[in-house]
Design a protein around this motif. Structure first.
Motif, PDB file in Angstrom:
ATOM      1  N   PHE A 352      31.443   4.713 135.281  1.00 61.56           N
ATOM      2  CA  PHE A 352      31.102   5.791 134.354  1.00 61.56           C
ATOM      3  C   PHE A 352      30.079   5.294 133.337  1.00 61.56           C
ATOM      4  CE2 PHE A 352      35.238   6.818 136.078  1.00 61.56           C
ATOM      5  CZ  PHE A 352      35.047   8.135 136.484  1.00 61.56           C
ATOM      6  N   VAL A 353      28.908   5.927 133.353  1.00 58.21           N
ATOM      7  CA  VAL A 353      27.791   5.473 132.525  1.00 58.21           C
ATOM      8  C   VAL A 353      28.133   5.560 131.043  1.00 58.21           C
ATOM      9  CG1 VAL A 353      25.384   5.899 131.897  1.00 58.21           C
ATOM     10  CG2 VAL A 353      26.118   6.125 134.285  1.00 58.21           C
ATOM     11  N   GLY A 354      28.699   6.682 130.614  1.00 54.29           N
ATOM     12  CA  GLY A 354      28.949   6.887 129.198  1.00 54.29           C
ATOM     13  C   GLY A 354      29.838   5.813 128.599  1.00 54.29           C
ATOM     14  N   ALA A 355      30.929   5.481 129.267  1.00 55.03           N
ATOM     15  CA  ALA A 355      31.844   4.469 128.753  1.00 55.03           C
ATOM     16  C   ALA A 355      31.171   3.103 128.676  1.00 55.03           C
ATOM     17  CB  ALA A 355      33.092   4.394 129.629  1.00 55.03           C
ATOM     18  N   ASN A 356      30.378   2.770 129.685  1.00 53.69           N
ATOM     19  CA  ASN A 356      29.697   1.483 129.677  1.00 53.69           C
ATOM     20  C   ASN A 356      28.678   1.397 128.551  1.00 53.69           C
ATOM     21  OD1 ASN A 356      29.280  -1.140 130.947  1.00 53.69           O
ATOM     22  ND2 ASN A 356      27.277  -0.350 131.546  1.00 53.69           N
ATOM     23  N   LEU A 357      27.877   2.442 128.377  1.00 57.26           N
ATOM     24  CA  LEU A 357      26.880   2.455 127.311  1.00 57.26           C
ATOM     25  C   LEU A 357      27.537   2.370 125.938  1.00 57.26           C
ATOM     26  CD1 LEU A 357      24.303   5.116 128.551  1.00 57.26           C
ATOM     27  CD2 LEU A 357      24.015   2.640 128.480  1.00 57.26           C
ATOM     28  N   TYR A 358      28.628   3.130 125.756  1.00 52.93           N
ATOM     29  CA  TYR A 358      29.263   3.147 124.438  1.00 52.93           C
ATOM     30  C   TYR A 358      29.841   1.776 124.114  1.00 52.93           C
ATOM     31  CZ  TYR A 358      31.126   5.351 120.290  1.00 52.93           C
ATOM     32  OH  TYR A 358      31.341   5.705 118.979  1.00 52.93           O
ATOM     33  N   ALA A 359      30.523   1.166 125.064  1.00 54.79           N
ATOM     34  CA  ALA A 359      31.127  -0.138 124.822  1.00 54.79           C
ATOM     35  C   ALA A 359      30.064  -1.177 124.483  1.00 54.79           C
ATOM     36  CB  ALA A 359      31.928  -0.575 126.045  1.00 54.79           C
ATOM     37  N   ARG A 360      28.960  -1.159 125.209  1.00 55.16           N
ATOM     38  CA  ARG A 360      27.906  -2.144 124.971  1.00 55.16           C
ATOM     39  C   ARG A 360      27.196  -1.906 123.642  1.00 55.16           C
ATOM     40  NH1 ARG A 360      25.794  -5.305 129.162  1.00 55.16           N
ATOM     41  NH2 ARG A 360      26.799  -5.083 131.201  1.00 55.16           N
ATOM     42  N   ALA A 361      26.912  -0.640 123.325  1.00 49.93           N
ATOM     43  CA  ALA A 361      26.246  -0.333 122.066  1.00 49.93           C
ATOM     44  C   ALA A 361      27.142  -0.648 120.874  1.00 49.93           C
ATOM     45  CB  ALA A 361      25.828   1.135 122.030  1.00 49.93           C
ATOM     46  N   LEU A 362      28.443  -0.438 121.029  1.00 52.74           N
ATOM     47  CA  LEU A 362      29.394  -0.748 119.967  1.00 52.74           C
ATOM     48  C   LEU A 362      29.387  -2.249 119.667  1.00 52.74           C
ATOM     49  CD1 LEU A 362      31.721   0.424 118.154  1.00 52.74           C
ATOM     50  CD2 LEU A 362      33.272  -0.230 120.005  1.00 52.74           C
ATOM     51  N   ALA A 363      29.512  -3.069 120.708  1.00 49.97           N
ATOM     52  CA  ALA A 363      29.554  -4.513 120.516  1.00 49.97           C
ATOM     53  C   ALA A 363      28.210  -5.060 120.031  1.00 49.97           C
ATOM     54  CB  ALA A 363      29.961  -5.201 121.814  1.00 49.97           C
ATOM     55  N   GLY A 364      27.134  -4.652 120.679  1.00 47.14           N
ATOM     56  CA  GLY A 364      25.824  -5.154 120.289  1.00 47.14           C
ATOM     57  C   GLY A 364      25.406  -4.710 118.906  1.00 47.14           C
ATOM     58  N   GLY A 365      25.728  -3.463 118.548  1.00 39.45           N
ATOM     59  CA  GLY A 365      25.386  -2.979 117.223  1.00 39.45           C
ATOM     60  C   GLY A 365      26.124  -3.724 116.132  1.00 39.45           C
ATOM     61  N   GLY A 366      27.418  -3.968 116.351  1.00 43.00           N
ATOM     62  CA  GLY A 366      28.172  -4.731 115.366  1.00 43.00           C
ATOM     63  C   GLY A 366      27.619  -6.130 115.191  1.00 43.00           C
ATOM     64  N   GLN A 367      27.301  -6.787 116.304  1.00 42.22           N
ATOM     65  CA  GLN A 367      26.721  -8.131 116.222  1.00 42.22           C
ATOM     66  C   GLN A 367      25.413  -8.103 115.440  1.00 42.22           C
ATOM     67  OE1 GLN A 367      26.364 -10.470 119.916  1.00 42.22           O
ATOM     68  NE2 GLN A 367      24.357 -11.151 119.216  1.00 42.22           N
ATOM     69  N   ALA A 368      24.556  -7.145 115.738  1.00 42.31           N
ATOM     70  CA  ALA A 368      23.241  -7.088 115.099  1.00 42.31           C
ATOM     71  C   ALA A 368      23.334  -6.874 113.600  1.00 42.31           C
ATOM     72  CB  ALA A 368      22.400  -5.984 115.737  1.00 42.31           C
ATOM     73  N   LEU A 369      24.365  -6.167 113.137  1.00 43.74           N
ATOM     74  CA  LEU A 369      24.494  -5.889 111.704  1.00 43.74           C
ATOM     75  C   LEU A 369      25.501  -6.803 111.018  1.00 43.74           C
ATOM     76  CD1 LEU A 369      24.149  -2.008 111.480  1.00 43.74           C
ATOM     77  CD2 LEU A 369      22.395  -3.800 111.605  1.00 43.74           C
ATOM     78  N   GLY A 370      26.008  -7.782 111.739  1.00 43.57           N
ATOM     79  CA  GLY A 370      26.870  -8.775 111.118  1.00 43.57           C
ATOM     80  C   GLY A 370      28.242  -8.272 110.758  1.00 43.57           C
ATOM     81  N   VAL A 371      28.766  -7.324 111.557  1.00 39.60           N
ATOM     82  CA  VAL A 371      30.108  -6.800 111.305  1.00 39.60           C
ATOM     83  C   VAL A 371      30.889  -6.774 112.612  1.00 39.60           C
ATOM     84  CG1 VAL A 371      29.374  -5.393 109.340  1.00 39.60           C
ATOM     85  CG2 VAL A 371      29.379  -4.390 111.641  1.00 39.60           C
ATOM     86  N   GLU A 372      32.204  -6.703 112.495  1.00 41.25           N
ATOM     87  CA  GLU A 372      33.067  -6.612 113.669  1.00 41.25           C
ATOM     88  C   GLU A 372      33.408  -5.151 113.898  1.00 41.25           C
ATOM     89  OE1 GLU A 372      34.953  -8.176 116.928  1.00 41.25           O
ATOM     90  OE2 GLU A 372      33.897  -9.357 115.405  1.00 41.25           O
ATOM     91  N   PRO A 373      32.987  -4.553 115.008  1.00 46.33           N
ATOM     92  CA  PRO A 373      33.237  -3.135 115.229  1.00 46.33           C
ATOM     93  C   PRO A 373      34.577  -2.890 115.908  1.00 46.33           C
ATOM     94  CG  PRO A 373      31.885  -3.964 117.004  1.00 46.33           C
ATOM     95  CD  PRO A 373      32.169  -5.140 116.087  1.00 46.33           C
ATOM     96  N   GLY A 374      34.982  -1.637 115.974  1.00 48.07           N
ATOM     97  CA  GLY A 374      36.154  -1.264 116.748  1.00 48.07           C
ATOM     98  C   GLY A 374      37.331  -0.849 115.894  1.00 48.07           C
ATOM     99  N   LEU A 375      38.289  -0.200 116.539  1.00 43.96           N
ATOM    100  CA  LEU A 375      39.518   0.237 115.890  1.00 43.96           C
ATOM    101  C   LEU A 375      40.566  -0.853 116.072  1.00 43.96           C
ATOM    102  CD1 LEU A 375      39.630   3.967 117.095  1.00 43.96           C
ATOM    103  CD2 LEU A 375      38.583   3.016 115.016  1.00 43.96           C
TER     104      LEU A 375
END
Length: 449
Positions: A352-375
């Motif tokens: 499923f494309v949507g789930a893969n994109l969201y998971a990757r953007a969540l992790a990569g975005g958090g790394q790029a901004l120096g924060v830990e993402p997720g619930l």
């Protein structure tokens, strides 16, 4: 303390059901799954962790839609840039605060809960330093405070007009710094941060920063995010080769010791070797597909990059149209158009494309901004709820829910957004939208008059 109960929530990249989140002082203090709602809980259908917007120029929201007229036979990024220079000539700190607040409110409404502001508009219209060198950075902080969005401030160092230390153009006068002046700006900017805002540095590009200056900047800021524009345009690649004999991303890989704190914005024009090496470096590619399409930049080689284990985040860049799902959709669609095939950015473990994109953007975005993402317990309560009564979700199940939102959702799919436990969006609207929009209109109408 507040508590919310969700029919399902995206936790560790999968849907969990009957989830109760307790929030204390802005952070998740308890997370239970498979439980019923308690009396007094807010009840919602589906919770996503908010995404990080890795790249924004907030003031450019005010010129969205003003550059779509052909002005010459070869309109491109470089002609658009001249329009942008003319727009920013009249901006005051109050204008920047008002326009950026409008952009940030729209980001929250669109599913972003933190923004990386690539901030290069430092000086007055004549190019003089304000009495407070971080006056304009303060306007960015004011906009984040007014809207409630999380902020990673990325003050930009900009010294030259092109590779090899070329003189800047008059349109760049509001951006320019020397190393000592930038150090003062950075020190002042740090004092303005509030809440859980953090700060990094942003050498603008290899066009604007000489190698010795890049070394000095990295010594000035040995920890925290480092963002740089790289290989956005073919002309930029050609000019870099003429200057150094290397392509921009290859030059950075060879000379800048790229690692996990780096985010290379755009990286549109990578060859196969650069894509593999960038993926191996641990750095993040900061992709802005809607802006890259609007400016005619080109198409990022996402298939090869992700196959090599590359990390990415998404950003809204020029803020021509602000929508987290739209950025992910544009990324997948760009690959479909380039390769004339479908479902190209699905994962090896998930079709499923949507789930893969969201998971990757969540992790990569958090790394790029120096924060830990997720619930998760201990994390900021940055939560996006989807309205599953929206027609776009009719008949959905766990497997297709994110695909329906990203590829088939329309306005109204996002119900509420909490940032650090405070509800900033309710019923799809920022709670202060009217006041924010009124200030925005006042500024833009004066600027374009």
């Amino acid at each position: 303390m507040i508590a919310c109960w969700f029919q399902r929530a995206w936790i560790d990249n999968q849907w969990q059901h009957d989830v109760r989140l307790t929030v204390t002082e802005g952070r998740i203090s308890a997370l239970e799954t498979g439980v019923g709602a308690a009396p007094g809980d807010e009840r919602h259908a589906a919770a996503l962790p908010g995404l990080c917007n890795v790249h924004s120029h907030g003031f450019q929201r005010g010129m969205a839609g003003l550059s779509e007229r052909r002005s010459r036979h070869d309109d491109n990024f470089w002609s658009w840039r001249e329009i942008m220079y003319r727009f920013l000539d009249r901006l005051t700190p109050d204008d920047v605060a008002a326009i950026t607040a409008q952009a940030y409110a729209e980001m929250l409404e669109g599913g972003f809960t933190r923004v990386g502001e690539f901030h290069y508009l430092h000086h007055d219209p004549a190019g003089r330093t304000y009495a407070d060198p971080a006056e304009m950075a303060g306007a960015i902080v004011d906009a984040s405070s007014a809207t409630g969005i999380g902020l990673t401030l990325l003050p930009v160092f900009y010294a030259h007009g092109n590779f090899g230390g070329a003189s800047p153009s008059p349109g760049q006068r509001r951006f320019l710094s020397d190393i000592d002046g930038f150090a003062a700006l950075l020190d002042s900017a740090r004092t303005k941060l509030v809440g859980d805002a953090n700060i990094g540095i942003a050498p603008h590009s290899l066009r604007a920063v000489a190698p010795d200056q890049l070394t000095a900047l990295l010594a000035m800021s040995p920890i925290g995010p480092v963002h740089i524009h790289a290989a956005e345009q073919e002309k930029e690649v050609a000019d870099c080769i003429a200057w150094s004999g290397a392509r921009p991303v290859a030059w950075l890989l060879d000379n800048a010791a790229l690692d996990a704190r780096w985010c290379l914005i755009h990286s549109t024009h990578l060859d196969a070797d650069e894509a593999a090496r960038l993926a191996a470096s641990g750095a993040v590619a900061g992709l802005c597909p809607i802006t890259e399409a609007n400016l005619g930049d080109g198409i990022f080689p996402a298939i090869d990059y992700l196959a090599a284990g590359g990390r990415f985040g998404i950003g809204t860049d020029s803020n021509i149209l602000i929508d987290a799902a739209g950025e992910l959709r544009a990324l997948e669609y760009s690959q479909r158009l380039a390769h004339r095939a479908r479902a190209l950015l699905a994962g090896t473990e998930s079709p499923f494309v949507g789930a893969n994109l969201y998971a990757r953007a969540l992790a990569g975005g958090g790394q790029a901004l120096g924060v830990e993402p997720g619930l998760a317990v201990g994390q900021p309560a940055d939560i996006v709820s989807l309205d599953l009564d929206h027609p776009s979700f009719a008949g959905t199940d766990d497997a297709t829910l994110l695909d329906r939102w990203i590829f088939a959702g329309r306005a109204g799919t996002i119900d509420c957004v909490w940032r650090a436990g405070v509800k900033r969006v309710a019923g799809g609207r920022h709670v202060d939208r009217s006041a924010i929009a009124a200030a925005y209109r006042k500024s833009v109408e004066r600027i374009v008059a």
